[in-house]
Write a protein that holds these residues in place. Structure first.
Motif, mmCIF file in Angstrom:
data_model
loop_
_atom_site.group_PDB
_atom_site.id
_atom_site.type_symbol
_atom_site.label_atom_id
_atom_site.label_comp_id
_atom_site.label_asym_id
_atom_site.label_seq_id
_atom_site.Cartn_x
_atom_site.Cartn_y
_atom_site.Cartn_z
ATOM 1 N N PHE A 8 0.868 -1.170 0.000
ATOM 2 C CA PHE A 8 0.000 0.000 0.000
ATOM 3 C C PHE A 8 0.908 1.225 0.000
ATOM 4 C CE2 PHE A 8 -2.917 -3.017 2.222
ATOM 5 C CZ PHE A 8 -3.986 -2.947 1.325
ATOM 6 N N ASP A 9 0.742 2.096 -0.964
ATOM 7 C CA ASP A 9 1.530 3.346 -1.063
ATOM 8 C C ASP A 9 3.023 3.054 -0.938
ATOM 9 O OD1 ASP A 9 -1.014 4.540 -0.983
ATOM 10 O OD2 ASP A 9 -0.947 4.621 1.212
ATOM 11 N N VAL A 13 3.144 -4.920 2.562
ATOM 12 C CA VAL A 13 2.342 -5.463 3.669
ATOM 13 C C VAL A 13 2.364 -6.991 3.646
ATOM 14 C CG1 VAL A 13 -0.019 -5.597 4.571
ATOM 15 C CG2 VAL A 13 0.874 -3.416 3.784
ATOM 16 N N PRO A 32 0.186 -10.519 15.335
ATOM 17 C CA PRO A 32 -0.165 -9.307 16.086
ATOM 18 C C PRO A 32 -0.846 -8.294 15.178
ATOM 19 C CG PRO A 32 2.202 -9.397 15.669
ATOM 20 C CD PRO A 32 1.621 -10.664 15.143
ATOM 21 N N SER A 33 -1.381 -7.248 15.790
ATOM 22 C CA SER A 33 -2.057 -6.206 15.032
ATOM 23 C C SER A 33 -1.095 -5.598 14.012
ATOM 24 C CB SER A 33 -2.537 -5.140 16.024
ATOM 25 O OG SER A 33 -3.298 -4.200 15.360
ATOM 26 N N GLY A 34 -1.564 -5.432 12.782
ATOM 27 C CA GLY A 34 -0.740 -4.825 11.739
ATOM 28 C C GLY A 34 0.162 -5.798 11.008
ATOM 29 N N SER A 35 0.065 -7.106 11.328
ATOM 30 C CA SER A 35 0.970 -8.077 10.684
ATOM 31 C C SER A 35 0.530 -8.435 9.266
ATOM 32 C CB SER A 35 1.070 -9.346 11.541
ATOM 33 O OG SER A 35 -0.211 -9.874 11.777
ATOM 34 N N GLY A 36 -0.711 -8.070 8.897
ATOM 35 C CA GLY A 36 -1.159 -8.319 7.518
ATOM 36 C C GLY A 36 -2.250 -9.375 7.396
ATOM 37 N N LYS A 37 -2.823 -9.812 8.526
ATOM 38 C CA LYS A 37 -3.831 -10.883 8.498
ATOM 39 C C LYS A 37 -5.063 -10.481 7.670
ATOM 40 C CE LYS A 37 -4.504 -10.801 12.980
ATOM 41 N NZ LYS A 37 -3.651 -9.672 13.380
ATOM 42 N N THR A 38 -5.587 -9.286 7.960
ATOM 43 C CA THR A 38 -6.803 -8.853 7.256
ATOM 44 C C THR A 38 -6.519 -8.680 5.766
ATOM 45 O OG1 THR A 38 -7.502 -7.754 9.255
ATOM 46 C CG2 THR A 38 -8.619 -7.087 7.251
ATOM 47 N N THR A 39 -5.346 -8.136 5.447
ATOM 48 C CA THR A 39 -5.001 -7.945 4.038
ATOM 49 C C THR A 39 -4.950 -9.299 3.327
ATOM 50 O OG1 THR A 39 -3.719 -6.004 4.671
ATOM 51 C CG2 THR A 39 -3.286 -6.918 2.481
ATOM 52 N N GLU A 156 -11.724 -13.012 13.036
ATOM 53 C CA GLU A 156 -11.837 -12.702 14.472
ATOM 54 C C GLU A 156 -13.287 -12.789 14.941
ATOM 55 O OE1 GLU A 156 -9.170 -10.835 16.445
ATOM 56 O OE2 GLU A 156 -7.753 -10.360 14.861
HETATM 57 N N1 LIG Z 1 -6.265 0.016 2.430
HETATM 58 C C1 LIG Z 1 -5.095 0.260 3.016
HETATM 59 N N2 LIG Z 1 -4.366 1.337 2.688
HETATM 60 C C2 LIG Z 1 -3.163 1.596 3.265
HETATM 61 N N3 LIG Z 1 -2.589 0.785 4.200
HETATM 62 C C3 LIG Z 1 -3.265 -0.298 4.583
HETATM 63 C C4 LIG Z 1 -4.552 -0.632 4.018
HETATM 64 N N4 LIG Z 1 -4.971 -1.795 4.587
HETATM 65 C C5 LIG Z 1 -4.008 -2.165 5.466
HETATM 66 N N5 LIG Z 1 -2.987 -1.282 5.460
HETATM 67 C C6 LIG Z 1 -1.764 -1.375 6.280
HETATM 68 O O1 LIG Z 1 -1.252 -2.699 6.118
HETATM 69 C C7 LIG Z 1 -0.697 -3.186 7.347
HETATM 70 C C8 LIG Z 1 -1.344 -4.506 7.705
HETATM 71 O O2 LIG Z 1 -2.705 -4.279 8.023
HETATM 72 P P1 LIG Z 1 -3.747 -5.446 8.291
HETATM 73 O O3 LIG Z 1 -5.068 -4.793 8.604
HETATM 74 O O4 LIG Z 1 -3.705 -6.414 7.169
HETATM 75 O O5 LIG Z 1 -3.144 -6.132 9.597
HETATM 76 P P2 LIG Z 1 -3.847 -7.077 10.671
HETATM 77 O O6 LIG Z 1 -2.828 -8.085 11.043
HETATM 78 O O7 LIG Z 1 -5.131 -7.584 10.133
HETATM 79 O O8 LIG Z 1 -4.128 -6.106 11.872
HETATM 80 P P3 LIG Z 1 -5.395 -6.060 12.888
HETATM 81 O O9 LIG Z 1 -5.309 -7.310 13.723
HETATM 82 O O10 LIG Z 1 -5.134 -4.818 13.683
HETATM 83 O O11 LIG Z 1 -6.630 -5.990 12.048
HETATM 84 C C9 LIG Z 1 -0.913 -2.082 8.371
HETATM 85 O O12 LIG Z 1 0.291 -1.339 8.470
HETATM 86 C C10 LIG Z 1 -2.024 -1.243 7.763
HETATM 87 O O13 LIG Z 1 -1.912 0.100 8.168
#
Ligand SMILES: Nc1ncnc2c1ncn2[C@@H]1O[C@H](COP(=O)(O)OP(=O)(O)OP(=O)(O)O)[C@@H](O)[C@H]1O
Length: 343
Positions: A8-9, A13, A32-39, A156
């Motif tokens: 992203f930008d 990720v 952990p939060s921000g590790s990329g799971k949701t992506t 989750e």
């Molecule tokens: N649409 C987007 N645009 C810019 N950055 C993004 C976008 N989606 C996610 N990110 C960034 O990608 C990284 C991973 O985010 P992601 O939501 O996949 O993590 P996560 O492990 O699911 O975290 P959480 O448990 O907090 O949901 C983070 O740094 C987030 O800021």
């Protein structure tokens, strides 16, 4: 999935994720939060396009190599964190929502799905607001399972529930999935991942650190960082000789081969056991320095005699010692060593 990358930008990720989920199993994706799971989950569902790599479901390429199958054609059931049920529809209408029009009137299908997620058939006519948060999550699962998807994604799904509902809902979900569904559960909760996953994949900063069975991940974590992320861990300096490691807690058996030389020895606090009064020639002397009592068990901070090290032991609540008490402790079972060669 193979070689999945996403930025992203200009900020990476996902750094080339290779992962497969065996049919009929539940894979817990832990990080952990921000590790990329949701992506990663959004890429699998088709809500997001990866920059590189491929995704196959049931042997069919759904993303990559110029292919992008839209999410609704991927045969994926999705259960979000919360708020998944439509408040203006009854429970039964929620469940059949994603089915072709002709199948929506099949009452027996609703009853089957309600039974599968452990809810009485009479709940079908209720509005979702008449159900608890955990029951609503079960309705969301029933809706995701209704079209018999190839893969169920659970994002989750228990995080907004209180402890009692969490346990009850987890049980209902595992029972429902035991019918042979293939599922990916996204979670940042270690005990949830270890207890529900047939396999657990750990994501850290967009990289997969280890994918293993829950037992192997807990007992033989790939790195010291992973060892402390998965559970409590004591790390002591040591030296490897063959299949044993010498450290302040004695000469301990290795659970995994390690190179000879300087290492960090990883011991789980539950492995540090108190010796009985009759074992006077066994174990290492220590003084109880701190105690945190939880009821069923307690965490005990122990300063090893003739050493600067404090180690943490976990003991049954009824065995918890007093602060200042002199005790003898020994390590039960095998330990893991992490080489310090690169330092
Ligand atoms: N649409 C987007 N645009 C810019 N950055 C993004 C976008 N989606 C996610 N990110 C960034 O990608 C990284 C991973 O985010 P992601 O939501 O996949 O993590 P996560 O492990 O699911 O975290 P959480 O448990 O907090 O949901 C983070 O740094 C987030 O800021």
């Amino acid at each position: 999935m193979s070689g999945l990358t996403k930025s992203f930008d200009g900020h990476a990720v996902l750094h080339g994720i290779d992962l497969s989920v065996a049919a009929g199993t539940l894979l817990a994706l832990l990080g952990p939060s921000g590790s990329g799971k949701t992506t990663l989950l959004r890429v699998l569902c088709g809500f997001e396009r990866a920059d590189g790599g491929t995704v196959e479901i049931d042997g069919r390429l759904v993303a990559g190599d110029g292919v992008h199958v839209p999410s609704e054609a991927r045969r994926i059931g999705y259960v979000p964190q919360e708020g998944a049920v439509f408040p203006h529809l009854s429970v039964a209408q929620n469940i059949v929502f994603g089915l072709p029009r002709a199948q929506r009137r099949a009452r027996h299908r609703v009853d089957e799905l309600l039974e599968l997620v452990g809810l009485p058939g009479s709940y079908g006519e209720r509005p979702p607001q008449a159900l608890s948060g955990g029951q609503q999550q079960r309705v969301a699962l029933a809706r995701a399972l209704a079209p018999a998807p190839s893969l169920v994604m659970l994002d989750e799904p228990f995080s907004s529930l209180d402890t009692a509902l969490r346990i009850e809902t987890r049980e209902a979900v595992t029972n429902a999935l035991a019918a042979g569904a293939t599922a990916v559960l996204v979670t940042h909760d270690q005990s949830e991942a270890l207890s529900l996953g047939h396999a657990v994949a750990v994501l850290s900063n967009g990289r997969l650190v280890q994918t293993d069975t829950p037992e192997a991940l807990y007992r033989r974590p790939a790195t010291p960082e992973l060892a402390t992320f998965i559970g409590d861990a004591v790390l002591l300096p040591g030296v490897v000789h063959g299949d044993r490691v010498e450290c302040e807690m004695g000469r301990l058996m290795l659970g995994r081969a390690a190179n000879a030389g300087l290492v960090d020895v990883m011991i789980r606090p539950l492995q540090i056991r108190f010796c009985s009064d009759t074992d006077t020639d066994q174990g290492h002397e220590a003084t109880v320095e701190s105690l945190t009592f939880y009821g069923h068990d307690a965490t005990v901070g122990l300063r090893l005699v003739n050493s600067a090290s404090v180690v943490s032991a976990r003991v049954a609540g009824h065995l918890s010692p007093r602060i200042g008490e002199r005790v003898r402790v020994r390590v039960e079972g095998e330990v893991i060593a992490y080489s310090r060669a690169q330092e």
